[in-house]
Design an enzyme around this catalytic site. Structure first.
Site, PDB file in Angstrom:
ATOM      1  CB  SER A  71      -0.870   0.002   1.264  1.00 41.31           C
ATOM      2  OG  SER A  71      -1.522   1.239   1.435  1.00 41.31           O
ATOM      3  CE1 TYR A 121      -4.217  -2.038   4.939  1.00 39.91           C
ATOM      4  CE2 TYR A 121      -3.372   0.159   4.546  1.00 39.91           C
ATOM      5  CZ  TYR A 121      -3.896  -1.022   4.072  1.00 39.91           C
ATOM      6  OH  TYR A 121      -4.076  -1.190   2.720  1.00 39.91           O
TER       7      TYR A 121
HETATM    8  N1  LIG Z   1      -8.500   0.221  -2.070  1.00 44.24           N
HETATM    9  C1  LIG Z   1      -7.479   0.926  -1.626  1.00 44.24           C
HETATM   10  O1  LIG Z   1      -7.543   2.177  -1.540  1.00 44.24           O
HETATM   11  C2  LIG Z   1      -6.194   0.241  -1.236  1.00 44.24           C
HETATM   12  C3  LIG Z   1      -5.083   1.029  -0.959  1.00 44.24           C
HETATM   13  C4  LIG Z   1      -3.894   0.413  -0.608  1.00 44.24           C
HETATM   14  C5  LIG Z   1      -3.825  -0.974  -0.540  1.00 44.24           C
HETATM   15  N2  LIG Z   1      -4.928  -1.711  -0.796  1.00 44.24           N
HETATM   16  C6  LIG Z   1      -4.791  -3.173  -0.692  1.00 44.24           C
HETATM   17  O2  LIG Z   1      -5.262  -3.780  -1.877  1.00 44.24           O
HETATM   18  C7  LIG Z   1      -5.612  -5.140  -1.594  1.00 44.24           C
HETATM   19  C8  LIG Z   1      -6.919  -5.468  -2.265  1.00 44.24           C
HETATM   20  O3  LIG Z   1      -7.952  -4.728  -1.649  1.00 44.24           O
HETATM   21  P1  LIG Z   1      -9.092  -3.982  -2.470  1.00 44.24           P
HETATM   22  O4  LIG Z   1      -8.816  -2.536  -2.348  1.00 44.24           O
HETATM   23  O5  LIG Z   1      -9.241  -4.600  -3.810  1.00 44.24           O
HETATM   24  O6  LIG Z   1     -10.351  -4.261  -1.512  1.00 44.24           O
HETATM   25  P2  LIG Z   1     -11.592  -5.266  -1.641  1.00 44.24           P
HETATM   26  O7  LIG Z   1     -12.219  -5.253  -0.298  1.00 44.24           O
HETATM   27  O8  LIG Z   1     -12.421  -4.888  -2.818  1.00 44.24           O
HETATM   28  O9  LIG Z   1     -10.918  -6.675  -1.929  1.00 44.24           O
HETATM   29  C9  LIG Z   1     -10.200  -7.373  -0.933  1.00 44.24           C
HETATM   30  C10 LIG Z   1     -10.636  -8.825  -0.968  1.00 44.24           C
HETATM   31  O10 LIG Z   1      -9.825  -9.550  -0.013  1.00 44.24           O
HETATM   32  C11 LIG Z   1     -10.687 -10.483   0.621  1.00 44.24           C
HETATM   33  N3  LIG Z   1     -10.151 -10.873   1.932  1.00 44.24           N
HETATM   34  C12 LIG Z   1     -10.059 -10.106   3.042  1.00 44.24           C
HETATM   35  N4  LIG Z   1      -9.584 -10.850   4.064  1.00 44.24           N
HETATM   36  C13 LIG Z   1      -9.362 -12.098   3.570  1.00 44.24           C
HETATM   37  C14 LIG Z   1      -8.880 -13.295   4.141  1.00 44.24           C
HETATM   38  N5  LIG Z   1      -8.545 -13.389   5.440  1.00 44.24           N
HETATM   39  N6  LIG Z   1      -8.769 -14.387   3.360  1.00 44.24           N
HETATM   40  C15 LIG Z   1      -9.117 -14.319   2.040  1.00 44.24           C
HETATM   41  N7  LIG Z   1      -9.590 -13.228   1.449  1.00 44.24           N
HETATM   42  C16 LIG Z   1      -9.715 -12.113   2.215  1.00 44.24           C
HETATM   43  C17 LIG Z   1     -12.015  -9.752   0.759  1.00 44.24           C
HETATM   44  O11 LIG Z   1     -13.082 -10.651   0.981  1.00 44.24           O
HETATM   45  C18 LIG Z   1     -12.104  -9.018  -0.557  1.00 44.24           C
HETATM   46  O12 LIG Z   1     -12.781  -9.762  -1.538  1.00 44.24           O
HETATM   47  C19 LIG Z   1      -5.613  -5.263  -0.057  1.00 44.24           C
HETATM   48  O13 LIG Z   1      -4.439  -5.929   0.368  1.00 44.24           O
HETATM   49  C20 LIG Z   1      -5.610  -3.821   0.398  1.00 44.24           C
HETATM   50  O14 LIG Z   1      -5.027  -3.665   1.684  1.00 44.24           O
HETATM   51  C21 LIG Z   1      -6.104  -1.142  -1.159  1.00 44.24           C
END
Ligand SMILES: NC(=O)c1ccc[n+]([C@@H]2O[C@H](COP(=O)([O-])OP(=O)(O)OC[C@H]3O[C@@H](n4cnc5c(N)ncnc54)[C@H](O)[C@@H]3O)[C@@H](O)[C@H]2O)c1
Length: 248
Positions: free
Chosen positions: A139, A152
């Protein structure tokens, strides 16, 4: 020929957001894809792709579940070439003095232990067939501090350092390992995104130089770059895809 023709990929968190967009893009580029998630939406993601995908219901913080995910790639498609350790969540946004030990344990387990488990079992599988590419989702919060996100940020900073050290360990065995650092991206993590698939053009604007939300598709194309041979001389990096957020 797609850029991932003949390749087999595992994507965690494939039910939503960045993982879902990446599963669709990787399949379009010719990969077979194992879609893993805890939400149940992994089944929809795999069904939308068709025969080139398999769904695994799993918690990425649990060792036996991660071993099942990796086994699904080998059992269904014969090998593992690409591992996208992407599942994660934000955890509670609170001062560190207000966070509980349970908060700490869960955020570190889902966001960091998962990457350890994925690489432990995924790289072992890749070594059986001569190499591969690992992408670990960190991130922008792994690169700079975010208020009320100390735990986080620690988990995502840990993802970057685990990525770099592992990249050194496997650089001569055909395995490239890189981290992807999304900035604020319009995914299931963001309140309101489920109702509105596209980000609003008015109102709140993320504090990045581009002053807009990233799209899951923009993170998926960056993940594709790291997954495929276009990045054949790239290992050990933490790639910000964030509208310039970490630039100033
Ligand atoms: N969206 C943002 O602004 C952002 C910014 C920085 C980093 N991220 C990172 O991007 C990655 C993807 O997230 P996203 O933004 O697509 O969000 P999202 O919530 O759309 O997708 C994340 C997915 O991970 C799954 N998940 C969560 N915990 C889990 C577990 N214990 N086992 C299996 N699956 C699990 C959720 O069910 C979900 O489908 C994450 O690691 C998040 O921390 C997102």
């Amino acid at each position: 020929m797609g850029r991932l023709a003949g390749k087999v990929a595992v994507i965690t968190g494939a039910g939503s957001g960045i993982g879902r967009a990446s599963a669709e893009l990787f399949a379009q580029e010719g990969a077979k894809v194992v879609c893993a998630d805890i939400s149940g939406e992994e089944k929809d993601a795999a069904a939308a792709i068709g025969a080139a995908a398999a769904a695994v219901h799993a918690d990425v913080s649990v060792s036996a579940d991660v071993q099942r995910i990796i086994a699904a790639a080998e059992d269904n498609f014969g090998r593992l070439d690409i591992l996208f350790n992407n599942a994660g969540f934000g955890g509670p946004k609170k001062l560190i003095t207000e966070q509980t030990e349970e908060d700490y344990d869960r955020v570190l387990a889902v966001n960091l232990k998962s990457v350890f488990l994925g690489m432990k079992y995924g790289i072992t599988a890749m070594l059986r067939t001569g190499g591969g590419s690992v992408i670990n989702t960190s991130s922008a919060a792994g690169l700079v501090g975010w208020e009320k996100n100390a735990i986080y940020g620690a988990s995502k900073g840990g993802v970057i350092q685990m990525t770099k050290a592992a990249a050194l360990d496997f650089a001569q065995q055909g395995i490239r390992i890189n981290a992807l650092c999304p900035g604020m991206t319009w995914t299931g993590l963001v309140p309101g995104s489920r109702e509105n698939p596209l980000p609003p053009t008015e109102g709140y604007r993320p504090p990045a130089p581009m002053a807009r939300w990233g799209l899951s598709s923009e993170l998926a194309t960056a993940a594709l770059f790291l997954a495929c041979d276009d990045s054949s001389f790239v290992t050990g990096i933490a790639l910000p895809v964030d509208g310039g957020y970490v630039c100033p």
